[in-house]
Design a protein around this motif. Structure first.
Motif, mmCIF file in Angstrom:
data_model
loop_
_atom_site.group_PDB
_atom_site.id
_atom_site.type_symbol
_atom_site.label_atom_id
_atom_site.label_comp_id
_atom_site.label_asym_id
_atom_site.label_seq_id
_atom_site.Cartn_x
_atom_site.Cartn_y
_atom_site.Cartn_z
ATOM 1 N N VAL A 1 0.851 -1.191 0.000
ATOM 2 C CA VAL A 1 0.000 0.000 0.000
ATOM 3 C C VAL A 1 0.884 1.238 0.000
ATOM 4 C CG1 VAL A 1 -1.794 1.280 1.219
ATOM 5 C CG2 VAL A 1 -1.820 -1.224 1.226
ATOM 6 N N MET A 2 0.684 2.095 -0.980
ATOM 7 C CA MET A 2 1.401 3.367 -1.063
ATOM 8 C C MET A 2 0.566 4.442 -0.358
ATOM 9 S SD MET A 2 2.874 1.358 -3.240
ATOM 10 C CE MET A 2 1.800 1.101 -4.627
ATOM 11 N N ALA A 3 1.015 4.878 0.821
ATOM 12 C CA ALA A 3 0.319 5.915 1.590
ATOM 13 C C ALA A 3 0.918 7.267 1.235
ATOM 14 C CB ALA A 3 0.431 5.647 3.085
ATOM 15 N N LEU A 4 0.152 8.096 0.565
ATOM 16 C CA LEU A 4 0.635 9.367 0.028
ATOM 17 C C LEU A 4 0.137 10.522 0.894
ATOM 18 C CD1 LEU A 4 -0.198 8.454 -3.629
ATOM 19 C CD2 LEU A 4 2.109 8.860 -2.814
ATOM 20 N N ASP A 5 1.077 11.221 1.498
ATOM 21 C CA ASP A 5 0.762 12.436 2.249
ATOM 22 C C ASP A 5 0.572 13.566 1.248
ATOM 23 O OD1 ASP A 5 0.703 14.705 3.785
ATOM 24 O OD2 ASP A 5 2.759 14.542 4.504
ATOM 25 N N CYS A 6 -0.653 14.097 1.163
ATOM 26 C CA CYS A 6 -0.927 15.186 0.217
ATOM 27 C C CYS A 6 -1.228 16.490 0.948
ATOM 28 C CB CYS A 6 -2.066 14.820 -0.727
ATOM 29 S SG CYS A 6 -3.609 14.341 0.090
ATOM 30 N N GLY A 7 -0.653 16.666 2.135
ATOM 31 C CA GLY A 7 -0.875 17.873 2.921
ATOM 32 C C GLY A 7 -0.093 19.070 2.403
ATOM 33 N N ARG A 8 -0.066 20.116 3.221
ATOM 34 C CA ARG A 8 0.526 21.384 2.792
ATOM 35 C C ARG A 8 2.005 21.248 2.446
ATOM 36 N NH1 ARG A 8 3.692 24.711 5.171
ATOM 37 N NH2 ARG A 8 3.485 23.606 7.159
ATOM 38 N N ALA B 1 -5.450 16.251 6.228
ATOM 39 C CA ALA B 1 -6.097 16.388 7.528
ATOM 40 C C ALA B 1 -7.079 15.246 7.770
ATOM 41 C CB ALA B 1 -6.821 17.730 7.629
ATOM 42 N N ALA B 2 -7.491 14.580 6.697
ATOM 43 C CA ALA B 2 -8.394 13.429 6.765
ATOM 44 C C ALA B 2 -8.088 12.532 5.576
ATOM 45 C CB ALA B 2 -9.853 13.896 6.737
ATOM 46 N N PRO B 3 -8.484 11.285 5.612
ATOM 47 C CA PRO B 3 -8.275 10.403 4.450
ATOM 48 C C PRO B 3 -9.034 10.933 3.229
ATOM 49 C CG PRO B 3 -8.767 9.114 6.408
ATOM 50 C CD PRO B 3 -9.008 10.549 6.778
ATOM 51 N N ARG B 4 -8.381 10.928 2.072
ATOM 52 C CA ARG B 4 -8.977 11.456 0.843
ATOM 53 C C ARG B 4 -9.211 10.389 -0.219
ATOM 54 N NH1 ARG B 4 -10.996 15.966 2.901
ATOM 55 N NH2 ARG B 4 -9.385 17.230 3.920
ATOM 56 N N LEU B 5 -8.438 9.332 -0.190
ATOM 57 C CA LEU B 5 -8.547 8.322 -1.247
ATOM 58 C C LEU B 5 -8.053 6.988 -0.716
ATOM 59 C CD1 LEU B 5 -8.881 7.615 -4.362
ATOM 60 C CD2 LEU B 5 -6.446 8.098 -4.542
ATOM 61 N N SER B 6 -8.764 5.929 -1.060
ATOM 62 C CA SER B 6 -8.342 4.583 -0.678
ATOM 63 C C SER B 6 -8.824 3.610 -1.741
ATOM 64 C CB SER B 6 -8.890 4.207 0.695
ATOM 65 O OG SER B 6 -8.475 2.899 1.052
ATOM 66 N N ASN C 1 -2.633 15.128 9.222
ATOM 67 C CA ASN C 1 -2.989 14.472 10.480
ATOM 68 C C ASN C 1 -2.562 13.012 10.375
ATOM 69 O OD1 ASN C 1 -4.222 13.310 12.728
ATOM 70 N ND2 ASN C 1 -6.030 14.625 12.582
ATOM 71 N N TYR C 2 -1.330 12.733 10.841
ATOM 72 C CA TYR C 2 -0.808 11.367 10.738
ATOM 73 C C TYR C 2 -1.594 10.396 11.618
ATOM 74 C CZ TYR C 2 3.263 13.412 8.419
ATOM 75 O OH TYR C 2 4.083 14.078 7.554
ATOM 76 N N THR C 3 -2.028 10.855 12.779
ATOM 77 C CA THR C 3 -2.742 9.965 13.692
ATOM 78 C C THR C 3 -4.017 9.439 13.059
ATOM 79 O OG1 THR C 3 -1.847 11.187 15.584
ATOM 80 C CG2 THR C 3 -3.761 9.781 15.980
ATOM 81 N N LEU C 4 -4.812 10.339 12.493
ATOM 82 C CA LEU C 4 -6.071 9.927 11.869
ATOM 83 C C LEU C 4 -5.814 9.121 10.597
ATOM 84 C CD1 LEU C 4 -9.138 9.968 11.665
ATOM 85 C CD2 LEU C 4 -8.971 12.199 10.517
ATOM 86 N N GLY C 5 -4.908 9.614 9.741
ATOM 87 C CA GLY C 5 -4.672 8.939 8.465
ATOM 88 C C GLY C 5 -4.152 7.526 8.632
ATOM 89 N N LEU C 6 -3.121 7.349 9.457
ATOM 90 C CA LEU C 6 -2.541 6.023 9.623
ATOM 91 C C LEU C 6 -3.456 5.097 10.423
ATOM 92 C CD1 LEU C 6 1.205 6.953 10.253
ATOM 93 C CD2 LEU C 6 0.086 6.300 8.115
ATOM 94 N N SER C 7 -4.276 5.658 11.312
ATOM 95 C CA SER C 7 -5.226 4.823 12.045
ATOM 96 C C SER C 7 -6.306 4.279 11.120
ATOM 97 C CB SER C 7 -5.870 5.632 13.182
ATOM 98 O OG SER C 7 -4.896 6.060 14.107
ATOM 99 N N VAL C 8 -6.819 5.114 10.239
ATOM 100 C CA VAL C 8 -7.815 4.646 9.270
ATOM 101 C C VAL C 8 -7.207 3.596 8.350
ATOM 102 C CG1 VAL C 8 -9.251 5.354 7.313
ATOM 103 C CG2 VAL C 8 -9.155 6.774 9.375
ATOM 104 N N LEU C 9 -5.973 3.815 7.917
ATOM 105 C CA LEU C 9 -5.313 2.834 7.055
ATOM 106 C C LEU C 9 -5.137 1.505 7.778
ATOM 107 C CD1 LEU C 9 -3.820 2.021 4.488
ATOM 108 C CD2 LEU C 9 -1.762 3.090 5.424
#
Length: 436
Positions: free
Chosen positions: A234-241, A281-286, A314-322
């Motif tokens: 799984v490629m987890a892409l940080d698309c934040g600022r 800040a939140a998951p955008r695509l999966s 938001n690494y906590t929310l993103g990685l937890s959802v993943l």
């Protein structure tokens, strides 16, 4: 529109002091200034009449175009003069800043009444770039007036991910091994699943020798294993600022998407399953882990939906959802960049929980501009302050990387132009070491 050239303006301006001097010497000669201006007006009118007519200029339809982030391209416009034609034309294109036009005014020679205007561009961001208008102007035969015509284009050009780079890198990296792809032995390799025993041959790894079976059969036998397949990557892409900021002419997120697509191609080619997960800040695509002959086309399409963001990650929310979406042990490749110590601390805490079950690999891009600030020779006090600040940023970055390594995370730190080979080499090294 018809207006004077710089040459005409300078000639008219040059007559003013001459008329002033003549009028000062002899009062009746004041009319020379008026005569000079009238002659120039007549010459400009004659130049406009002799020049190519604006209503006899046409523009061919804009040909089909393609554009990709950070890949230079060009647009060709064909202008046609019916009847008299100038020797050359000047052009200017009105397009959105997203297209990244190189330079302002373009020059084109006219041959047989046809002018080929080429506008070079290097897109900076994905999205829709609008071509609004094209201005063409040319001089009359005397060079005293400009004639200008505007063509409304109203053409939308889609700027996409640089898939050509992905294809080129894939061919370069995998073509030398393509001859083995048609052989059945590709199923046999370094893995964990036992396949068969065979006679030991010179050149084989001595650690593969099965000493018990060799003693039983009085023959030196070696074990063969099937190559491990069907892993989830799984490629987890940080698309934040931070990832939306430019690096070497393109946003970091676009560099990450290119590397992720190339890694996905390698995973699917080796029999594993690949997927994308994007978050800020939140998951955008999966997409989940997908496989099969159409999987790469699906991932290409989904990668184009990853947008730029101005929000903090938001690494906590993103990685937890993943972690909640993954039902089995997977290789998680995180493409990110960390500059804020607080966000980095939260990321480390989330990674610690995720690393207990999954294998993690972080891909971070080396900032050549930051390295240049540190290595630059200080000539002014501002250079010293800049170097100290850049060194503190790099020190904090190195501290975060070292803490991630202590958690068992594999780190790939590479330059933007080497992201593809770097992530593939790390992925293949993990498979060779049977860590997946």
């Amino acid at each position: 529109m018809i207006y004077p050239t710089r040459r005409a303006a300078l000639i008219v301006a040059a007559g003013a002091p001459l008329a002033l001097i003549a009028g000062s010497a002899m009062a009746p000669l004041w009319w020379l200034g008026v005569f000079w201006a009238a002659v120039m007006l007549l010459l400009m009118a004659l130049d406009a009449m002799l020049g190519a007519a604006r209503d006899r200029l046409s523009l061919d339809p804009v040909p089909p175009l393609s554009a990709a982030v950070a890949r230079p391209g060009q647009i060709e416009f064909t202008a046609r003069f019916a009847g008299a034609a100038p020797r050359s034309v000047e052009a200017r294109l009105d397009a959105g800043a997203r297209l990244g036009l190189a330079g302002g005014t373009m020059q084109a020679q006219v041959h047989d009444g046809v002018a080929e205007v080429v506008a070079a561009f290097t897109p900076q961001r994905r999205g829709i770039a609008t071509l609004e208008a094209l201005w063409l102007r040319w001089q009359g035969p005397l060079g005293l007036v400009w004639k200008q015509k505007t063509f409304a284009l109203d053409f939308n050009l889609a700027v996409t991910t640089d898939l050509a780079w992905v294809r080129e890198e894939a061919v370069r990296l995998f073509a030398r091994n393509a001859m083995f792809g048609t052989k059945a032995q590709i199923e046999v390799g370094e893995g964990s699943e036992f396949h068969a025993l065979r006679d030991f041959q010179p050149g084989m790894d001595r650690r593969a020798v099965d000493w018990k079976q060799s003693a039983r059969h009085a023959l030196l036998l070696a074990k063969e294993f099937r190559t491990d397949r069907n892993h989830n990557v799984v490629m987890a892409l940080d698309c934040g600022r931070a990832m939306s900021e430019p690096l070497d002419g393109a946003p970091r997120i676009d560099r990450a998407i290119n590397g992720a697509l190339l890694l996905a191609h390698a995973c699917l080619r080796s029999g594993d399953r690949a997927g994308f997960f994007a978050f800020d800040a939140a998951p955008r695509l999966s997409t989940g882990a997908v496989g099969g002959p159409n999987a790469f086309a699906v991932l290409q399409q989904m990668a184009g939906r990853i947008d730029y963001s101005a929000e903090e990650t938001n690494y906590t929310l993103g990685l937890s959802v993943l972690a909640g979406e993954l039902q089995r042990r997977s290789l998680i490749v995180v493409f990110t960049d960390f500059t804020d110590p607080t966000a980095a601390q939260l990321m480390i805490e989330s990674v610690g929980r995720l690393a207990r079950r999954h294998l993690l690999m972080f891909v971070v891009l080396r900032d050549e501009e930051l390295e240049g600030m540190i290595a630059a020779e200080p000539l002014e006090p501002e250079d010293v302050a800049r170097a100290v600040f850049a060194a503190s940023l790099r020190r904090e970055r190195d501290l975060v990387i070292s803490r991630l390594r202590r958690l068992g995370v594999h780190i790939v730190e590479t330059s933007a132009d080497r992201i593809g080979p770097a992530v593939i080499n790390s992925y293949l090294d993990l498979k060779r070491r049977d860590l997946l």
